[in-house]
Design a protein around this motif. Sequence first.
Motif, PDB file in Angstrom:
ATOM      1  N   GLY A  11       0.798  -1.226   0.000  1.00  0.00           N
ATOM      2  CA  GLY A  11       0.000   0.000   0.000  1.00  0.00           C
ATOM      3  C   GLY A  11       0.825   1.268   0.000  1.00  0.00           C
ATOM      4  N   LEU A  12       0.218   2.305  -0.568  1.00  0.00           N
ATOM      5  CA  LEU A  12       0.867   3.608  -0.721  1.00  0.00           C
ATOM      6  C   LEU A  12      -0.023   4.687  -0.126  1.00  0.00           C
ATOM      7  CD1 LEU A  12       2.957   5.583  -2.044  1.00  0.00           C
ATOM      8  CD2 LEU A  12       1.549   5.458  -4.117  1.00  0.00           C
ATOM      9  N   HIS A  13       0.574   5.553   0.696  1.00  0.00           N
ATOM     10  CA  HIS A  13      -0.153   6.672   1.297  1.00  0.00           C
ATOM     11  C   HIS A  13       0.657   7.942   1.054  1.00  0.00           C
ATOM     12  CE1 HIS A  13      -2.701   8.749   4.314  1.00  0.00           C
ATOM     13  NE2 HIS A  13      -1.585   9.399   4.588  1.00  0.00           N
ATOM     14  N   VAL A  14       0.102   8.852   0.264  1.00  0.00           N
ATOM     15  CA  VAL A  14       0.770  10.127  -0.035  1.00  0.00           C
ATOM     16  C   VAL A  14      -0.102  11.255   0.495  1.00  0.00           C
ATOM     17  CG1 VAL A  14       1.690  11.640  -1.824  1.00  0.00           C
ATOM     18  CG2 VAL A  14       1.815   9.156  -2.124  1.00  0.00           C
ATOM     19  N   HIS A  15       0.464  12.080   1.353  1.00  0.00           N
ATOM     20  CA  HIS A  15      -0.240  13.212   1.970  1.00  0.00           C
ATOM     21  C   HIS A  15       0.692  14.413   1.814  1.00  0.00           C
ATOM     22  CE1 HIS A  15      -2.146  14.969   5.913  1.00  0.00           C
ATOM     23  NE2 HIS A  15      -2.433  15.682   4.841  1.00  0.00           N
ATOM     24  N   ALA A  16       0.459  15.214   0.767  1.00  0.00           N
ATOM     25  CA  ALA A  16       1.494  16.176   0.399  1.00  0.00           C
ATOM     26  C   ALA A  16       0.946  17.422  -0.274  1.00  0.00           C
ATOM     27  CB  ALA A  16       2.512  15.512  -0.532  1.00  0.00           C
ATOM     28  N   ALA A  17       1.737  18.480  -0.172  1.00  0.00           N
ATOM     29  CA  ALA A  17       1.540  19.697  -0.955  1.00  0.00           C
ATOM     30  C   ALA A  17       2.710  19.786  -1.925  1.00  0.00           C
ATOM     31  CB  ALA A  17       1.507  20.924  -0.055  1.00  0.00           C
ATOM     32  N   ALA A  18       2.403  19.814  -3.215  1.00  0.00           N
ATOM     33  CA  ALA A  18       3.440  19.863  -4.246  1.00  0.00           C
ATOM     34  C   ALA A  18       2.809  20.347  -5.533  1.00  0.00           C
ATOM     35  CB  ALA A  18       4.073  18.487  -4.453  1.00  0.00           C
ATOM     36  N   ARG A  19       3.599  20.976  -6.373  1.00  0.00           N
ATOM     37  CA  ARG A  19       3.064  21.469  -7.643  1.00  0.00           C
ATOM     38  C   ARG A  19       2.848  20.345  -8.642  1.00  0.00           C
ATOM     39  NH1 ARG A  19       0.340  25.802  -7.379  1.00  0.00           N
ATOM     40  NH2 ARG A  19       0.845  26.576  -9.463  1.00  0.00           N
ATOM     41  N   HIS A  20       3.724  19.360  -8.626  1.00  0.00           N
ATOM     42  CA  HIS A  20       3.611  18.257  -9.572  1.00  0.00           C
ATOM     43  C   HIS A  20       3.859  16.951  -8.836  1.00  0.00           C
ATOM     44  CE1 HIS A  20       3.679  21.134 -12.904  1.00  0.00           C
ATOM     45  NE2 HIS A  20       4.687  21.728 -12.283  1.00  0.00           N
ATOM     46  N   VAL A  21       2.980  15.984  -9.063  1.00  0.00           N
ATOM     47  CA  VAL A  21       3.145  14.638  -8.515  1.00  0.00           C
ATOM     48  C   VAL A  21       2.929  13.654  -9.658  1.00  0.00           C
ATOM     49  CG1 VAL A  21       2.318  12.926  -6.863  1.00  0.00           C
ATOM     50  CG2 VAL A  21       2.316  15.352  -6.235  1.00  0.00           C
ATOM     51  N   THR A  22       3.879  12.745  -9.834  1.00  0.00           N
ATOM     52  CA  THR A  22       3.699  11.734 -10.872  1.00  0.00           C
ATOM     53  C   THR A  22       3.913  10.346 -10.296  1.00  0.00           C
ATOM     54  OG1 THR A  22       4.412  10.901 -13.026  1.00  0.00           O
ATOM     55  CG2 THR A  22       6.100  11.935 -11.661  1.00  0.00           C
ATOM     56  N   ALA A  23       3.003   9.447 -10.653  1.00  0.00           N
ATOM     57  CA  ALA A  23       3.165   8.021 -10.378  1.00  0.00           C
ATOM     58  C   ALA A  23       3.114   7.264 -11.700  1.00  0.00           C
ATOM     59  CB  ALA A  23       2.095   7.531  -9.421  1.00  0.00           C
ATOM     60  N   ARG A  24       3.561   7.918 -12.749  1.00  0.00           N
ATOM     61  CA  ARG A  24       3.499   7.345 -14.097  1.00  0.00           C
ATOM     62  C   ARG A  24       4.295   6.041 -14.137  1.00  0.00           C
ATOM     63  NH1 ARG A  24       3.911  10.025 -19.979  1.00  0.00           N
ATOM     64  NH2 ARG A  24       2.371  11.403 -19.025  1.00  0.00           N
ATOM     65  N   GLY A  25       3.619   4.969 -14.557  1.00  0.00           N
ATOM     66  CA  GLY A  25       4.284   3.675 -14.663  1.00  0.00           C
ATOM     67  C   GLY A  25       4.488   2.966 -13.345  1.00  0.00           C
ATOM     68  N   ALA A  26       3.987   3.518 -12.234  1.00  0.00           N
ATOM     69  CA  ALA A  26       4.159   2.885 -10.928  1.00  0.00           C
ATOM     70  C   ALA A  26       3.245   1.674 -10.788  1.00  0.00           C
ATOM     71  CB  ALA A  26       3.880   3.874  -9.811  1.00  0.00           C
ATOM     72  N   THR A  27       3.653   0.717  -9.956  1.00  0.00           N
ATOM     73  CA  THR A  27       2.847  -0.455  -9.632  1.00  0.00           C
ATOM     74  C   THR A  27       2.671  -0.513  -8.126  1.00  0.00           C
ATOM     75  OG1 THR A  27       3.715  -1.683 -11.535  1.00  0.00           O
ATOM     76  CG2 THR A  27       2.655  -2.960  -9.786  1.00  0.00           C
ATOM     77  N   VAL A  28       1.416  -0.521  -7.668  1.00  0.00           N
ATOM     78  CA  VAL A  28       1.119  -0.564  -6.239  1.00  0.00           C
ATOM     79  C   VAL A  28       0.312  -1.820  -5.954  1.00  0.00           C
ATOM     80  CG1 VAL A  28       0.009   0.582  -4.292  1.00  0.00           C
ATOM     81  CG2 VAL A  28       1.131   1.948  -6.068  1.00  0.00           C
ATOM     82  N   HIS A  29       0.875  -2.703  -5.141  1.00  0.00           N
ATOM     83  CA  HIS A  29       0.179  -3.911  -4.710  1.00  0.00           C
ATOM     84  C   HIS A  29      -0.531  -3.588  -3.394  1.00  0.00           C
ATOM     85  CE1 HIS A  29       2.193  -6.432  -7.735  1.00  0.00           C
ATOM     86  NE2 HIS A  29       3.255  -5.666  -7.504  1.00  0.00           N
ATOM     87  N   GLY A  30      -1.820  -3.312  -3.480  1.00  0.00           N
ATOM     88  CA  GLY A  30      -2.589  -2.857  -2.328  1.00  0.00           C
ATOM     89  C   GLY A  30      -3.288  -1.556  -2.663  1.00  0.00           C
ATOM     90  N   ASP A  31      -3.887  -0.946  -1.647  1.00  0.00           N
ATOM     91  CA  ASP A  31      -4.582   0.317  -1.859  1.00  0.00           C
ATOM     92  C   ASP A  31      -3.583   1.470  -1.983  1.00  0.00           C
ATOM     93  OD1 ASP A  31      -6.960  -1.050  -1.638  1.00  0.00           O
ATOM     94  OD2 ASP A  31      -7.272  -0.533   0.465  1.00  0.00           O
ATOM     95  N   ALA A  32      -4.008   2.501  -2.683  1.00  0.00           N
ATOM     96  CA  ALA A  32      -3.198   3.713  -2.821  1.00  0.00           C
ATOM     97  C   ALA A  32      -4.069   4.918  -2.517  1.00  0.00           C
ATOM     98  CB  ALA A  32      -2.618   3.822  -4.228  1.00  0.00           C
ATOM     99  N   GLU A  33      -3.551   5.814  -1.712  1.00  0.00           N
ATOM    100  CA  GLU A  33      -4.290   7.025  -1.341  1.00  0.00           C
ATOM    101  C   GLU A  33      -3.419   8.241  -1.598  1.00  0.00           C
ATOM    102  OE1 GLU A  33      -6.285   9.242   2.571  1.00  0.00           O
ATOM    103  OE2 GLU A  33      -5.472   7.211   2.727  1.00  0.00           O
ATOM    104  N   PHE A  34      -3.962   9.178  -2.386  1.00  0.00           N
ATOM    105  CA  PHE A  34      -3.279  10.439  -2.656  1.00  0.00           C
ATOM    106  C   PHE A  34      -4.129  11.558  -2.059  1.00  0.00           C
ATOM    107  CE2 PHE A  34      -1.972   7.576  -6.012  1.00  0.00           C
ATOM    108  CZ  PHE A  34      -0.624   7.826  -6.180  1.00  0.00           C
ATOM    109  N   GLY A  35      -3.679  12.142  -0.950  1.00  0.00           N
ATOM    110  CA  GLY A  35      -4.307  13.329  -0.383  1.00  0.00           C
ATOM    111  C   GLY A  35      -3.399  14.508  -0.670  1.00  0.00           C
ATOM    112  N   LEU A  36      -3.830  15.410  -1.579  1.00  0.00           N
ATOM    113  CA  LEU A  36      -2.913  16.402  -2.133  1.00  0.00           C
ATOM    114  C   LEU A  36      -3.455  17.815  -2.031  1.00  0.00           C
ATOM    115  CD1 LEU A  36      -1.967  14.485  -5.410  1.00  0.00           C
ATOM    116  CD2 LEU A  36      -0.655  14.553  -3.285  1.00  0.00           C
ATOM    117  N   ARG A  37      -2.522  18.757  -2.081  1.00  0.00           N
ATOM    118  CA  ARG A  37      -2.839  20.171  -2.248  1.00  0.00           C
ATOM    119  C   ARG A  37      -2.008  20.720  -3.400  1.00  0.00           C
ATOM    120  NH1 ARG A  37      -5.104  23.365   1.498  1.00  0.00           N
ATOM    121  NH2 ARG A  37      -3.486  24.964   1.565  1.00  0.00           N
ATOM    122  N   TYR A  38      -2.622  21.573  -4.196  1.00  0.00           N
ATOM    123  CA  TYR A  38      -1.985  22.307  -5.296  1.00  0.00           C
ATOM    124  C   TYR A  38      -1.627  21.459  -6.510  1.00  0.00           C
ATOM    125  CZ  TYR A  38      -1.061  25.486  -1.346  1.00  0.00           C
ATOM    126  OH  TYR A  38      -1.179  26.263  -0.236  1.00  0.00           O
TER     127      TYR A  38
END
Length: 257
Positions: A147-174
């Motif tokens: 699982g992946l948990h991302v909690h972040a403020a950033a101008r650009h976020v990429t998970a292009r081509g990523a593989t996540v075995h489990g749940d993924a959560e992106f809590g983002l600002r901007y």
Amino acid sequence: MEGDSSFDGACFLGVASFHDARFFGNASFRDVRFGRDASFQGARFHRHASFEETVFVGDAVFSGARWHVDVSFRHAAFVGSVSFDHAAFGRDAGMQAAAFGGAASFRRVRVARYARFERAKFRRGLRLGPLVAIGGISLADAVVHGGLHVHAAARHVTARGATVHGDAEFGLRYAELDLEDAAFTGVASVRSLSEPIPGVMEPSWPPAGVRLTSLLRTDAALLEVTGVDLGGCALPRRPAGGGGAPKRSWLRRGGRA
């Protein structure tokens, strides 16, 4: 330590502690092997630091460490758990192709430019945040088990081509978020955070909304988006020779999108 410091190729058989150490010149720990636990808690690196191809057999602690410029952990191997909680990176945090065998924690971290995890591998999940990355966050081609948990403020976020075995959560600002070619075996959720990231100082970037830029070839059993702008997002095209719109039952919108 005054001047440049090099521990290249060294092997630490016992516990290694650089707690609150000061490195005023370049610091190199390239190809070092830490046979047991290693602590750099509260250490200060005033110039470039390298931990490339370093192996941490025990637990590694970088909590509260400060890098005034770049640091590189390219191809480093963390066999045990690793904590970068409350760390600050003055420029780039380079973790490209690093291998994380234990739990990896990056809570209340500030990165002045880019947090780079391209091709990194995580065997026991990744908790990235609360975190501020002024340049952006890259998880391109990363592989995450547990699982992946991302909690972040950033101008650009990429998970292009990523593989996540489990749940993924992106809590983002901007952020502009790119999920093109990403694969999720569990539920993937993306939500826009209305409140500032706690414990880390954010830049004054208006507006704070989140925009998805691409879902091309994204593989997910279910993708939930809440408060996210999908205008202009690259979506899967309808099959060649087929009629009508592409099937998008895996995409669920919540709140305002």
